[in-house]
Design an enzyme around this catalytic site. Structure first.
Site, PDB file in Angstrom:
ATOM      1  N   ALA A  94       5.160  39.348  -8.474  1.00  0.00           N
ATOM      2  CA  ALA A  94       6.663  38.968  -8.257  1.00  0.00           C
ATOM      3  C   ALA A  94       6.781  38.943  -6.858  1.00  0.00           C
ATOM      4  O   ALA A  94       6.191  39.403  -6.137  1.00  0.00           O
ATOM      5  CB  ALA A  94       7.368  40.083  -8.715  1.00  0.00           C
ATOM      6  N   GLY A 137       3.576  39.665 -12.854  1.00  0.00           N
ATOM      7  CA  GLY A 137       4.075  38.396 -13.487  1.00  0.00           C
ATOM      8  C   GLY A 137       3.004  37.346 -13.344  1.00  0.00           C
ATOM      9  O   GLY A 137       3.191  36.666 -14.512  1.00  0.00           O
ATOM     10  N   GLU A 140       1.301  38.112 -16.805  1.00  0.00           N
ATOM     11  CA  GLU A 140       2.348  37.985 -17.921  1.00  0.00           C
ATOM     12  C   GLU A 140       2.573  36.271 -17.936  1.00  0.00           C
ATOM     13  O   GLU A 140       2.702  35.895 -19.104  1.00  0.00           O
ATOM     14  CB  GLU A 140       3.574  38.326 -17.656  1.00  0.00           C
ATOM     15  CG  GLU A 140       3.680  40.011 -17.695  1.00  0.00           C
ATOM     16  CD  GLU A 140       4.884  40.641 -17.025  1.00  0.00           C
ATOM     17  OE1 GLU A 140       5.346  41.507 -17.796  1.00  0.00           O
ATOM     18  OE2 GLU A 140       5.106  40.368 -15.961  1.00  0.00           O
ATOM     19  N   GLU A 160       2.678  47.287 -11.879  1.00  0.00           N
ATOM     20  CA  GLU A 160       4.196  47.480 -11.772  1.00  0.00           C
ATOM     21  C   GLU A 160       4.467  48.917 -11.556  1.00  0.00           C
ATOM     22  O   GLU A 160       5.373  49.701 -10.960  1.00  0.00           O
ATOM     23  CB  GLU A 160       4.966  46.832 -12.869  1.00  0.00           C
ATOM     24  CG  GLU A 160       5.247  45.425 -12.794  1.00  0.00           C
ATOM     25  CD  GLU A 160       4.211  44.767 -13.588  1.00  0.00           C
ATOM     26  OE1 GLU A 160       4.098  43.670 -13.895  1.00  0.00           O
ATOM     27  OE2 GLU A 160       2.803  45.425 -13.979  1.00  0.00           O
TER      28      GLU A 160
END
Length: 285
Positions: A94, A137, A140, A160
């Site tokens: 991210a 991310g 993901e 994270e």
């Protein structure tokens, strides 16, 4: 847990290590952070192109990814799509600077990351070709693809926890369904990265050891695009249903889709071609 970046370009990849393809897209919109090309008939290749940021994902690119993929998904000439990054990073995670000052009220009332599921909702198959970092991310994003291919250089992880939070774009849920509780807990609670070989042994990806992972993704996507698209879409829907239904419900759903395909022209053509020992001519109807 983050957003992703995509942009459109025409004839070549600009980013380091990216691969060049000719293109003839029937589209008009330009995107800022991804490259879009057609390496083979029926195949669209979308390449993340923020090389200076290691393809870090931010909110500004959500509309780009949604529009670019939806455009390909709705294009009758497209049978499959590929997502890839650079050799150094598929997506390193991210854009932390963008989200670090959000309050709970802002994240909750705006339903932050709610539009993250665009890839999972596409009708047509998506192949992810991962090299280098696929973290947070980025992982993901790759996990939303229907097929995940990895180069030996791939490094996957959900770091994270090191930022005082947890995955928010599907990491805890998709990984648990894919690799089980223990492996998922290890990734989520330690934040450690795993190698391509480890990811393959856990069932996350297939490692492409000979040649380019993007070349192999093009081969896989081209093979899919050469099939009857009604059956391909039904096959994707049936497999995805296995993650949301009980076995009895899934078997019933599969059988109904199987029965429904007998109403298609492609089923008649496919079985006739097999009986007559010739190549099927699909009409995607």
């Amino acid at each position: 847990m983050s957003f992703l970046a995509f942009s459109r370009s025409t004839l070549r990849h600009i980013s380091s290590g990216a691969r060049s393809f000719s293109t003839s897209l029937h589209v008009s919109r330009e995107y800022a952070n991804v490259l879009v090309s057609r390496p083979n008939p029926g195949v669209v290749l979308i390449t993340l192109n923020r090389p200076k940021a290691l393809n870090a994902l931010n909110a500004a690119h959500v509309q780009d990814i949604s529009d670019a993929l939806k455009e390909a998904d709705e294009d009758a000439s497209v049978g499959a799509m590929i997502l890839t990054g650079s050799e150094r990073a598929f997506a390193a995670g991210a854009d932390i600077k963008e989200m670090k000052d959000k309050s709970f009220a802002e994240a909750y009332t705006t339903n932050f990351l709610a539009n993250w599921e665009v890839i999972a909702k596409l009708k047509k198959p998506v192949v992810a070709a991962v090299s280098g970092y696929a973290l947070g991310g980025g992982l993901e994003l790759a996990l939303q693809a229907d097929i995940l291919l990895a180069a030996p250089s791939a490094q996957l992880g959900q770091p994270e926890i090191n930022l005082g939070t947890i995955p928010g774009g599907g990491g805890t849920q998709r990984l648990a369904r894919l690799i089980g509780k223990s492996h998922t807990m290890e990734l989520v609670l330690t934040g450690r990265m795993i190698s391509a070989d480890e990811a393959e042994s856990w069932g996350i990806a297939r490692v492409v050891r000979d040649g380019s992972v993007v070349d192999e993704a093009v081969n896989v996507a081209s093979e899919i695009a050469s099939k009857g698209r009604v059956a391909v879409n039904a096959g994707k829907e049936a497999v995805n249903a296995a993650f949301e239904m009980s076995l009895a419900e899934g078997l019933r759903f599969e059988k109904r889709l199987f029965h429904a395909l007998f109403a298609t022209k492609d089923q008649k053509e496919g079985m006739a071609a097999f009986a007559e020992k010739r190549r099927a001519e699909w009409t995607h109807s």
